[in-house]
Design an enzyme around this catalytic site. Structure first.
Site, mmCIF file in Angstrom:
data_model
loop_
_atom_site.group_PDB
_atom_site.id
_atom_site.type_symbol
_atom_site.label_atom_id
_atom_site.label_comp_id
_atom_site.label_asym_id
_atom_site.label_seq_id
_atom_site.Cartn_x
_atom_site.Cartn_y
_atom_site.Cartn_z
ATOM 1 N N ASP A 1 0.856 -1.193 0.000
ATOM 2 C CA ASP A 1 0.000 0.000 0.000
ATOM 3 C C ASP A 1 0.896 1.249 0.000
ATOM 4 O O ASP A 1 0.889 2.020 0.946
ATOM 5 C CB ASP A 1 -0.946 0.001 1.224
ATOM 6 C CG ASP A 1 -0.200 -0.023 2.561
ATOM 7 O OD1 ASP A 1 0.984 -0.423 2.596
ATOM 8 O OD2 ASP A 1 -0.794 0.374 3.585
ATOM 9 N N HIS B 1 9.719 0.064 9.188
ATOM 10 C CA HIS B 1 8.801 -1.077 9.162
ATOM 11 C C HIS B 1 8.931 -2.014 7.945
ATOM 12 O O HIS B 1 9.458 -3.114 8.052
ATOM 13 C CB HIS B 1 7.358 -0.567 9.202
ATOM 14 C CG HIS B 1 7.029 0.286 10.385
ATOM 15 N ND1 HIS B 1 7.062 -0.183 11.674
ATOM 16 C CD2 HIS B 1 6.634 1.580 10.482
ATOM 17 C CE1 HIS B 1 6.691 0.778 12.501
ATOM 18 N NE2 HIS B 1 6.427 1.859 11.805
HETATM 19 O O1 RIB Z 1 2.475 -0.199 11.071
HETATM 20 C C1 RIB Z 1 3.338 0.004 9.998
HETATM 21 C C2 RIB Z 1 2.670 -0.365 8.692
HETATM 22 O O2 RIB Z 1 1.564 0.493 8.485
HETATM 23 C C3 RIB Z 1 3.546 -0.213 7.480
HETATM 24 O O3 RIB Z 1 3.213 -1.204 6.544
HETATM 25 C C4 RIB Z 1 3.174 1.141 6.957
HETATM 26 O O4 RIB Z 1 3.420 1.270 5.576
HETATM 27 C C5 RIB Z 1 1.724 1.232 7.288
HETATM 28 O O5 RIB Z 1 0.982 0.653 6.285
HETATM 29 CA CA CA Z 2 2.815 -0.581 4.173
#
Ligand code: RIB
Ligand code: CA
Length: 314
Positions: free
Chosen positions: A10, A240
């Site tokens: 995303d 992340h």
């Molecule tokens: O919590 C972190 C996630 O949430 C990552 O995938 C970031 O891109 C958001 O989608």
């Molecule tokens: Ca993400």
């Protein structure tokens, strides 16, 4: 032989870090990008996936996926984290390129069937496309090599509620289907991603050595870094999604625990990933016969960041 992966995404600033990282890694063969709602609406996620292909100069197929959660009402897109455009409000020009005519779930099924046992699904957003692929063809679970996902939290606090991480709370029913299906899942959640802080020094060095990817990443990251600096008083941003690619390249950078994971689908704990450790048994049966997920709990943050930098600058 390079490891075949499909990235479900995303995009999203940390998604962009993950995708450009994967494109640069010789040990990884990205077979496709599948898109989902999450940081942005799905149509924007698809546009952003095509932008990342243009930035990297690759022609990887993109298939658009789900635009809403399976059962819960959609939650607002977090533009305070990723910007309205998903890339930190840099308004990078869109491309003329188009996604495939098939859905993300169909693309996943077709690709896994084409390379049985060889494809790893790397999931960086809410998990609706993976859940739909399982629905479309339940046998894909046995034919996938591994599912490596960024999402969830075991011991660490959540980032949307005290217990829920964003990707999981955005579609808890889909996440529960993914954690309970008969495939090998590796969960890279906040327990490890909150241990890795990417700062501007690294991004500046990448930009210097690799102006093409580096300039895009540097520009996109500024909004994200400001958000984390203001909210948590840290210098940099959490890494992340890009941690999944480091895991594919060097799983030894992570310490894992085995456990069966279920997701709370309602109530105050909605979106919580609840881990029943493999070494324990409980009278409550909800975790019985649920395959063991590899839950990442430790990470060598400096080695991980060095891997990101060397891969993007080689
Ligand atoms: O919590 C972190 C996630 O949430 C990552 O995938 C970031 O891109 C958001 O989608
Ligand atoms: Ca993400």
């Amino acid at each position: 032989m390079a490891r075949k992966i499909i990235i479900d995404t995303d995009p999203g600033i940390d998604d962009a870090m993950a995708i450009l990282f994967a494109y640069k890694a010789k040990e990884i063969d990205v077979l496709g990008l599948t898109t989902t709602f999450g940081n942005v609406p799905v149509v924007k996620a698809t546009e952003n996936a095509l932008i990342l292909n243009a930035v990297a100069g690759v022609d990887v197929p993109v298939a658009q996926g789900v635009d809403k959660p399976l059962q819960t009402p959609p939650r607002p897109h977090p533009d305070f984290v990723h910007g309205k455009d998903g890339f930190g409000n840099i308004n990078w020009p869109a491309t003329q390129n188009k996604p495939l005519d098939i859905s993300a779930a169909q693309f996943i099924v077709d690709t896994v069937r084409r390379y049985p046992g060889e494809v790893t699904l790397v999931a960086l957003g809410p998990l609706g496309n993976l859940a739909k692929a399982l629905e479309l063809d339940p046998e894909v679970a046995d034919l996938v090599d591994e599912v490596v996902l960024m999402g969830g939290a075991h011991i660490e606090y959540g980032n949307v509620s005290p217990v829920a991480e964003a990707n999981i709370i955005n579609d808890p029913h889909a996440a529960d289907k993914v954690f309970t299906a008969n495939w090998q899942v590796t969960m890279i959640g906040l327990d490890v991603t909150h241990q890795v802080l990417l700062d501007n020094k690294v991004l500046e060095r990448i930009k210097q050595a690799n102006p093409v990817d580096g300039d895009f990443l540097y520009q996109a990251a500024q909004h994200y870094i400001n958000f984390y600096s203001e909210k948590f008083g840290v210098e940099g941003c959490y890494f992340h999604d890009a941690s999944t690619i480091a895991y594919i390249l060097e799983p030894g950078l992570f310490g894992v625990e085995l456990g069966s994971v279920r997701v709370a689908c309602e109530g105050v704990a909605i979106g919580q990933t609840i881990v029943a450790p493999a070494s324990m048994s409980f009278p409550e049966p909800a975790w019985d016969n649920v395959p063991h997920t590899q839950v990442c709990m430790e990470v060598d943050d400096q080695a991980l960041l060095a891997l990101f930098e060397t891969t993007l600058t080689q």
